[in-house]
Structure formats: structure tokens, C-alpha cells
Design a protein around this motif. Structure first.
Motif, PDB file in Angstrom:
ATOM      1  N   ARG A  66       0.879  -1.309   0.118  1.00  0.00           N
ATOM      2  CA  ARG A  66      -0.028   0.067  -0.226  1.00  0.00           C
ATOM      3  C   ARG A  66       0.799   1.339  -0.168  1.00  0.00           C
ATOM      4  O   ARG A  66       0.311   2.346  -0.339  1.00  0.00           O
ATOM      5  CB  ARG A  66      -1.027   0.180   1.219  1.00  0.00           C
ATOM      6  N   HIS A  69     -10.299  -0.987  -4.290  1.00  0.00           N
ATOM      7  CA  HIS A  69     -10.421   0.224  -5.071  1.00  0.00           C
ATOM      8  C   HIS A  69      -9.974   0.086  -6.223  1.00  0.00           C
ATOM      9  O   HIS A  69     -10.070   1.087  -7.353  1.00  0.00           O
ATOM     10  CB  HIS A  69     -10.123   1.603  -4.278  1.00  0.00           C
ATOM     11  N   SER A  75      -8.993  -0.044 -10.336  1.00  0.00           N
ATOM     12  CA  SER A  75     -10.136   0.135 -11.288  1.00  0.00           C
ATOM     13  C   SER A  75     -10.028  -0.933 -12.357  1.00  0.00           C
ATOM     14  O   SER A  75     -11.277  -1.025 -12.751  1.00  0.00           O
ATOM     15  CB  SER A  75      -9.252   1.333 -12.243  1.00  0.00           C
TER      16      SER A  75
END
Ligand code: C5P
Length: 207
Positions: free
Chosen positions: A115, A135, A137
């Protein structure tokens, strides 16, 4: 464009070759999360630690930090000045890694490193689209039968196909918890496709 593409899948489904190809086509790095689990396993084995016991492993990893270098062509892993990359794909590490990856403390250690990486990149592993980058895409999940995966991997390991197939199936079982496809991932059966075919299937779905 800033984005994260996740490519998850079962052991030896071609994730790293596919991720490398997709990343190179996009001109971004790819991130191989499995290498960090493998590095923790290698270091635990070298120190003769109990791979089921998180405290010893975490102490070791804290004292000698491991660094993942995400490149488009292939990831490298370092511990200080020592490069671990070439030692991470032995059958000994293959056998131990699922036990280490089942430890929540080790998963947190890996997730924190992932992260912290700057976008954009292609992330490859088991739980990139579910836990680490929910999250993202664009999400993909690679599958293939155990026999096909074993035949592919037999080109990179000294063991024969039945032995590799049995080891893969064992690892699939041990990895079941963290290996579910994200609900919004496109599942690709790579069995009938060659490497470029899988890469192209993914690239046609990206902007
Ligand atoms: O991808 P690779 O086969 O190199 O991963 C090695 C092992 O690391 C897997 O068998 C699994 O136990 C663990 N792993 C994981 N979660 C990830 C990536 C790998 O649990 N995201």
C-alpha cells in the motif's frame, strides 16, 4: 493515467508473466506480492524458525528489512545489500510459503509494503483485488486446470509433472482462504490461451 490493475489467480496460473507483459504494454511497473511471502519464508527457513510462529518471523523481518523493487521486466527482492530474488522459487520455499502466508501478522507486513507503493502499477497475487486494493480500477483473476499449470511449471522446476501437480493442488488448498476472486474481477481461463493471448485479453479491457 493513475490507476491500479490487479491480476490475481491460483498458483502457476501465469500471473507474473502476464502481469509483466501487461505492465510493459502500459509502461508501468508490476508488483509481485508473492515474492514478499516467499522472502519471509526463505529467511525463516534459513534461520531455522518455526514457520507456524509469527513472533519469531516478525522479529526477524523487523531486524533485517526486506525491500521489493517493482520493475516492469521482473521484480527483485533485497535484504540490505543481499539480493534474494534467485533463491525465492525453490521447491523448499514453495512447500513452506502457504504456512507463512496464513499468518495474519505476515499478511499485514506484506500489505503495508504494497500500500506504500506509488501508483500506477499492476499488482499480482491472491488477494490484490479483494483485500489489498479493493478500489483498483480493473481486476482480473486467472485460472487453469492443475495439470496444465503443472505442465507449464515443469519447465522451471526439476521435479516431474505429477509431483508438481500434487504440490500445486496442495498449495491451492492451503491458499483457499485468500484466493477467492473479487466479485468485480473478470475471471479468465488461461487453459486454451498462450501467454500473449492472456495479455491481449486483459489489454483489450483497459483504457
Ligand atoms: O504467487 P506465488 O505463487 O509466488 O505466491 C507464493 C505464495 O504466497 C502463495 O502460494 C500464497 O501462499 C502466498 N500469497 C498470498 N497472497 C498473495 C500472494 C501470494 O497468500 N497476494
Amino acid at each position: 493515467l493513475l490507476m491500479i490493475v490487479t491480476i490475481d489467480g491460483v498458483a502457476a496460473s501465469g500471473k507474473s508473466s502476464v502481469s509483466s507483459g501487461v505492465a510493459q504494454a502500459l509502461g508501468v511497473p508490476y508488483v509481485s506480492s508473492g515474492l514478499l511471502y516467499r522472502a519471509a519464508t526463505l529467511l525463516g527457513l534459513e534461520a531455522s524458525l518455526d514457520l507456524h510462529a509469527a513472533p519469531g518471523l516478525l522479529t526477524l523481518l523487523g531486524a533485517h528489512p526486506v525491500r521489493l523493487e517493482p520493475l516492469a521486466g521482473g521484480n527483485r527482492v533485497w535484504q540490505g545489500e543481499r539480493e534474494l530474488t534467485d533463491d525465492l522459487h525453490s521447491s523448499r520455499v514453495d512447500r513452506g510459503v502457504s504456512v507463512v502466508a496464513a499468518l495474519p501478522e505476515v499478511r499485514e507486513w506484506v500489505d503495508a509494503q504494497l500500500r506504500a507503493l506509488p501508483e500506477p502499477f499492476v499488482a499480482e497475487g491472491r488477494d490484490m483485488g479483494t483485500n489489498v486494493f479493493p478500489h483498483a480500477s480493473h481486476k482480473f483473476y486467472l485460472t487453469a486446470s492443475a495439470r496444465i499449470r503443472a505442465e507449464r511449471r515443469a519447465r522451471e522446476r526439476p521435479e516431474d509433472v505429477p509431483a508438481i501437480e500434487a504440490a500445486l493442488q496442495r498449495r491451492d488448498e492451503l491458499d483457499t482462504v485468500q484466493s477467492a476472486p473479487a466479485p468485480d474481477a473478470l475471471v479468465i481461463d488461461t487453459g486454451p490461451l498462450d501467454l500473449q493471448g492472456v495479455i491481449d485479453t486483459i489489454l483489450t479491457r483497459l483504457p
